[in-house]
Design a protein around this motif. Structure first.
Motif, PDB file in Angstrom:
ATOM      1  N   TYR A 123      36.565  38.623  50.501  1.00 16.17           N
ATOM      2  CA  TYR A 123      34.823  38.066  49.782  1.00 16.17           C
ATOM      3  C   TYR A 123      34.829  39.586  48.926  1.00 16.17           C
ATOM      4  O   TYR A 123      35.320  40.386  48.337  1.00 16.17           O
ATOM      5  CB  TYR A 123      34.487  39.272  50.803  1.00 16.17           C
ATOM      6  N   CYS A 124      34.360  39.213  47.696  1.00 10.76           N
ATOM      7  CA  CYS A 124      33.961  40.091  46.764  1.00 10.76           C
ATOM      8  C   CYS A 124      32.562  40.811  46.741  1.00 10.76           C
ATOM      9  O   CYS A 124      32.358  41.217  45.476  1.00 10.76           O
ATOM     10  CB  CYS A 124      33.804  38.805  45.397  1.00 10.76           C
ATOM     11  N   CYS A 145      28.881  36.855  49.639  1.00 13.58           N
ATOM     12  CA  CYS A 145      30.663  37.101  49.221  1.00 13.58           C
ATOM     13  C   CYS A 145      30.127  37.520  50.331  1.00 13.58           C
ATOM     14  O   CYS A 145      30.956  39.134  49.648  1.00 13.58           O
ATOM     15  CB  CYS A 145      30.916  36.164  48.566  1.00 13.58           C
ATOM     16  N   CYS A 153      33.164  33.012  49.216  1.00 21.92           N
ATOM     17  CA  CYS A 153      32.920  31.904  47.864  1.00 21.92           C
ATOM     18  C   CYS A 153      33.627  31.268  47.497  1.00 21.92           C
ATOM     19  O   CYS A 153      34.725  31.957  47.841  1.00 21.92           O
ATOM     20  CB  CYS A 153      31.836  32.505  46.807  1.00 21.92           C
ATOM     21  N   CYS A 156      36.325  33.565  46.133  1.00 24.48           N
ATOM     22  CA  CYS A 156      37.418  34.303  46.722  1.00 24.48           C
ATOM     23  C   CYS A 156      38.060  33.227  47.830  1.00 24.48           C
ATOM     24  O   CYS A 156      39.876  33.435  48.756  1.00 24.48           O
ATOM     25  CB  CYS A 156      36.544  35.351  47.535  1.00 24.48           C
TER      26      CYS A 156
HETATM   27 ZN   LIG Z   1      33.608  36.161  46.688  1.00 23.50          ZN
END
Ligand SMILES: [Zn+2]
Ligand SMILES: [Zn+2]
Ligand SMILES: [Zn+2]
Length: 217
Positions: A123-124, A145, A153, A156
Protein backbone atom coordinates in the motif's frame (compact mmCIF):
# COMPACT_ATOMS: atom_id res chain seq x y z
CA UNK A 1 6.33 7.75 -31.36
CA UNK A 2 8.67 7.34 -34.33
CA UNK A 3 11.54 9.71 -33.70
CA UNK A 4 12.66 12.60 -31.61
CA UNK A 5 10.45 15.60 -32.21
CA UNK A 6 6.72 14.96 -32.05
CA UNK A 7 4.02 17.17 -33.46
CA UNK A 8 0.63 17.04 -31.79
CA UNK A 9 -2.35 17.74 -33.97
CA UNK A 10 -5.49 18.75 -32.16
CA UNK A 11 -8.85 19.53 -33.68
CA UNK A 12 -10.44 22.80 -32.61
CA UNK A 13 -13.06 20.77 -30.71
CA UNK A 14 -10.39 18.98 -28.67
CA UNK A 15 -11.08 18.59 -24.95
CA UNK A 16 -8.64 17.88 -22.14
CA UNK A 17 -9.03 14.12 -22.65
CA UNK A 18 -8.09 14.46 -26.35
CA UNK A 19 -4.95 16.42 -25.43
CA UNK A 20 -3.95 13.77 -22.88
CA UNK A 21 -4.65 11.01 -25.41
CA UNK A 22 -2.50 12.59 -28.17
CA UNK A 23 0.24 13.45 -25.71
CA UNK A 24 0.34 9.80 -24.57
CA UNK A 25 0.78 8.77 -28.25
CA UNK A 26 3.72 11.19 -28.51
CA UNK A 27 5.21 9.55 -25.42
CA UNK A 28 5.05 6.15 -27.10
CA UNK A 29 1.71 4.68 -26.03
CA UNK A 30 -0.59 2.85 -28.41
CA UNK A 31 -4.29 2.40 -27.92
CA UNK A 32 -5.03 0.08 -25.01
CA UNK A 33 -7.43 -1.99 -27.17
CA UNK A 34 -4.51 -2.64 -29.59
CA UNK A 35 -2.55 -4.70 -27.06
CA UNK A 36 -1.52 -8.19 -28.20
CA UNK A 37 -3.59 -9.73 -25.41
CA UNK A 38 -6.73 -7.70 -26.08
CA UNK A 39 -8.81 -10.62 -27.38
CA UNK A 40 -9.05 -11.83 -23.80
CA UNK A 41 -10.87 -8.61 -22.88
CA UNK A 42 -12.61 -7.19 -25.93
CA UNK A 43 -14.13 -8.29 -29.22
CA UNK A 44 -13.12 -6.11 -32.13
CA UNK A 45 -14.91 -6.01 -35.50
CA UNK A 46 -13.50 -2.78 -36.85
CA UNK A 47 -11.75 -2.86 -40.24
CA UNK A 48 -9.81 0.28 -39.26
CA UNK A 49 -6.29 -1.17 -39.10
CA UNK A 50 -4.60 2.06 -38.02
CA UNK A 51 -6.60 2.31 -34.82
CA UNK A 52 -7.72 -1.22 -34.01
CA UNK A 53 -5.18 -3.78 -35.23
CA UNK A 54 -3.17 -5.61 -32.54
CA UNK A 55 0.30 -4.09 -32.23
CA UNK A 56 1.87 -5.17 -28.99
CA UNK A 57 3.08 -3.21 -25.96
CA UNK A 58 1.21 -4.26 -22.86
CA UNK A 59 2.23 -2.59 -19.62
CA UNK A 60 0.50 -3.88 -16.54
CA UNK A 61 -3.01 -5.18 -16.45
CA UNK A 62 -5.44 -4.55 -19.32
CA UNK A 63 -7.01 -1.20 -18.44
CA UNK A 64 -10.40 -0.33 -19.90
CA UNK A 65 -10.29 2.87 -17.81
CA UNK A 66 -7.25 4.10 -19.78
CA UNK A 67 -7.47 7.40 -21.68
CA UNK A 68 -5.97 5.32 -24.54
CA UNK A 69 -8.99 2.97 -24.69
CA UNK A 70 -11.65 3.79 -27.27
CA UNK A 71 -15.21 3.73 -26.02
CA UNK A 72 -17.22 0.53 -26.20
CA UNK A 73 -19.17 1.01 -29.45
CA UNK A 74 -21.26 -1.75 -30.93
CA UNK A 75 -19.87 -2.64 -34.33
CA UNK A 76 -16.29 -1.64 -33.48
CA UNK A 77 -15.40 -2.81 -30.02
CA UNK A 78 -17.16 -4.61 -27.18
CA UNK A 79 -15.68 -5.26 -23.76
CA UNK A 80 -16.17 -8.68 -22.16
CA UNK A 81 -16.99 -8.71 -18.49
CA UNK A 82 -15.04 -5.51 -17.69
CA UNK A 83 -16.49 -2.78 -15.52
CA UNK A 84 -13.81 -0.11 -15.59
CA UNK A 85 -15.39 2.88 -17.36
CA UNK A 86 -14.27 3.74 -20.91
CA UNK A 87 -13.93 7.38 -20.03
CA UNK A 88 -11.61 9.28 -22.48
CA UNK A 89 -11.40 12.27 -20.11
CA UNK A 90 -8.51 11.82 -17.68
CA UNK A 91 -5.45 9.66 -17.05
CA UNK A 92 -6.46 6.46 -15.28
CA UNK A 93 -4.42 5.05 -12.41
CA UNK A 94 -3.24 2.44 -14.93
CA UNK A 95 -2.04 5.19 -17.33
CA UNK A 96 0.00 6.70 -14.51
CA UNK A 97 1.49 3.27 -13.75
CA UNK A 98 2.46 2.93 -17.44
CA UNK A 99 4.03 6.40 -17.55
CA UNK A 100 6.06 5.73 -14.41
CA UNK A 101 7.25 2.42 -15.84
CA UNK A 102 8.40 3.88 -19.16
CA UNK A 103 9.74 7.10 -17.62
CA UNK A 104 10.74 6.22 -14.05
CA UNK A 105 11.09 9.17 -11.69
CA UNK A 106 14.77 9.66 -10.92
CA UNK A 107 15.18 11.09 -7.45
CA UNK A 108 11.95 11.09 -5.47
CA UNK A 109 12.14 8.11 -3.15
CA UNK A 110 9.51 9.53 -0.79
CA UNK A 111 6.85 10.22 -3.38
CA UNK A 112 6.04 6.58 -3.95
CA UNK A 113 7.24 4.24 -1.26
CA UNK A 114 4.75 1.39 -0.78
CA UNK A 115 4.88 -0.88 2.24
CA UNK A 116 3.18 -4.11 3.18
CA UNK A 117 0.03 -3.77 5.31
CA UNK A 118 -1.82 -6.22 7.60
CA UNK A 119 -3.17 -8.03 4.56
CA UNK A 120 0.34 -8.61 3.13
CA UNK A 121 -0.47 -6.48 0.08
CA UNK A 122 1.62 -3.39 -0.71
CA UNK A 123 0.00 0.00 0.00
CA UNK A 124 1.21 3.53 -0.77
CA UNK A 125 -1.28 5.38 1.47
CA UNK A 126 -2.18 7.88 -1.27
CA UNK A 127 -5.69 9.29 -1.70
CA UNK A 128 -6.27 7.77 -5.11
CA UNK A 129 -9.14 5.30 -4.96
CA UNK A 130 -12.59 6.76 -4.50
CA UNK A 131 -14.23 3.48 -5.43
CA UNK A 132 -13.59 0.11 -7.06
CA UNK A 133 -13.93 1.59 -10.57
CA UNK A 134 -17.14 -0.37 -10.78
CA UNK A 135 -20.87 0.39 -10.75
CA UNK A 136 -21.36 -0.97 -7.24
CA UNK A 137 -19.31 1.91 -5.87
CA UNK A 138 -17.26 1.21 -2.77
CA UNK A 139 -16.50 -2.17 -1.27
CA UNK A 140 -13.76 -1.95 1.37
CA UNK A 141 -12.57 1.39 -0.11
CA UNK A 142 -12.31 4.65 1.88
CA UNK A 143 -10.51 6.79 -0.72
CA UNK A 144 -7.00 5.80 0.37
CA UNK A 145 -4.71 2.99 -0.76
CA UNK A 146 -4.34 1.17 2.55
CA UNK A 147 -2.37 2.00 4.57
CA UNK A 148 -2.94 -1.45 6.07
CA UNK A 149 -5.94 -3.16 4.56
CA UNK A 150 -8.60 -3.10 1.84
CA UNK A 151 -7.89 -3.29 -1.90
CA UNK A 152 -4.65 -1.55 -2.93
CA UNK A 153 -4.37 0.93 -5.81
CA UNK A 154 -3.42 -0.10 -9.38
CA UNK A 155 0.13 1.25 -8.89
CA UNK A 156 0.62 -0.94 -5.85
CA UNK A 157 -0.97 -3.93 -7.61
CA UNK A 158 1.63 -3.46 -10.32
CA UNK A 159 4.41 -2.96 -7.78
CA UNK A 160 3.66 -6.11 -5.79
CA UNK A 161 2.22 -8.14 -8.66
CA UNK A 162 -1.30 -9.54 -8.89
CA UNK A 163 -1.71 -11.95 -6.00
CA UNK A 164 -3.44 -15.32 -5.85
CA UNK A 165 -4.05 -16.45 -2.28
CA UNK A 166 -5.88 -19.26 -0.56
CA UNK A 167 -8.92 -17.97 1.37
CA UNK A 168 -10.08 -19.43 4.71
CA UNK A 169 -12.49 -21.76 2.91
CA UNK A 170 -9.62 -23.34 1.02
CA UNK A 171 -10.29 -21.78 -2.43
CA UNK A 172 -7.72 -19.90 -4.49
CA UNK A 173 -8.65 -16.26 -4.94
CA UNK A 174 -7.11 -13.73 -7.37
CA UNK A 175 -7.31 -9.94 -7.32
CA UNK A 176 -9.68 -8.68 -10.00
CA UNK A 177 -9.97 -5.33 -11.81
CA UNK A 178 -11.82 -3.89 -8.79
CA UNK A 179 -8.90 -4.60 -6.45
CA UNK A 180 -11.05 -7.17 -4.59
CA UNK A 181 -10.17 -10.86 -4.36
CA UNK A 182 -12.39 -13.44 -6.08
CA UNK A 183 -12.44 -17.23 -5.80
CA UNK A 184 -15.04 -17.97 -8.50
CA UNK A 185 -17.33 -19.96 -6.15
CA UNK A 186 -21.10 -19.65 -6.06
CA UNK A 187 -22.39 -17.54 -3.16
CA UNK A 188 -25.34 -15.36 -2.11
CA UNK A 189 -24.55 -11.64 -2.17
CA UNK A 190 -25.50 -9.22 0.58
CA UNK A 191 -28.85 -7.44 0.07
CA UNK A 192 -27.47 -4.12 -1.29
CA UNK A 193 -25.06 -5.87 -3.70
CA UNK A 194 -27.57 -8.23 -5.41
CA UNK A 195 -28.01 -6.00 -8.45
CA UNK A 196 -24.39 -6.52 -9.42
CA UNK A 197 -24.24 -10.18 -8.57
CA UNK A 198 -24.31 -13.02 -11.10
CA UNK A 199 -24.25 -15.80 -8.50
CA UNK A 200 -20.46 -16.18 -8.45
CA UNK A 201 -17.55 -14.60 -6.62
CA UNK A 202 -15.83 -12.80 -9.53
CA UNK A 203 -13.91 -14.03 -11.38
CA UNK A 204 -12.89 -10.46 -12.27
CA UNK A 205 -15.41 -8.04 -10.77
CA UNK A 206 -18.65 -7.71 -8.82
CA UNK A 207 -19.22 -8.29 -5.11
CA UNK A 208 -17.06 -10.92 -3.46
CA UNK A 209 -17.82 -13.69 -0.97
CA UNK A 210 -17.25 -13.35 2.78
CA UNK A 211 -14.20 -15.59 2.73
CA UNK A 212 -12.56 -13.46 0.00
CA UNK A 213 -13.58 -10.31 1.88
CA UNK A 214 -11.66 -11.53 4.93
CA UNK A 215 -8.45 -11.64 2.83
CA UNK A 216 -8.54 -7.82 2.76
CA UNK A 217 -9.28 -7.20 6.44
ZN1 LIG B 1 -1.15 2.35 -3.68
ZN1 LIG C 1 -5.29 7.63 -30.52
ZN1 LIG D 1 -14.71 -15.71 -3.02
Amino acid sequence: MVGAQQNLQLANWAQKGDVLHEFMHALGFLHEHQREDRDLYVTCWSKDTANYVKKGMAIGRYDADSVMHYPDIRGDLNCHNLWAPRQCKRLSNGDKVGLNKLYPPVRQPRVYNPEKGYTDLYYCGRHNMENNNAPFGKISVDGYCGPNNGPNCPSCREYGGIQTWCNDEGSYATQGETGLFYCGRRFTARENERRYHDGFCGPNNGPHCDSCRRLLE
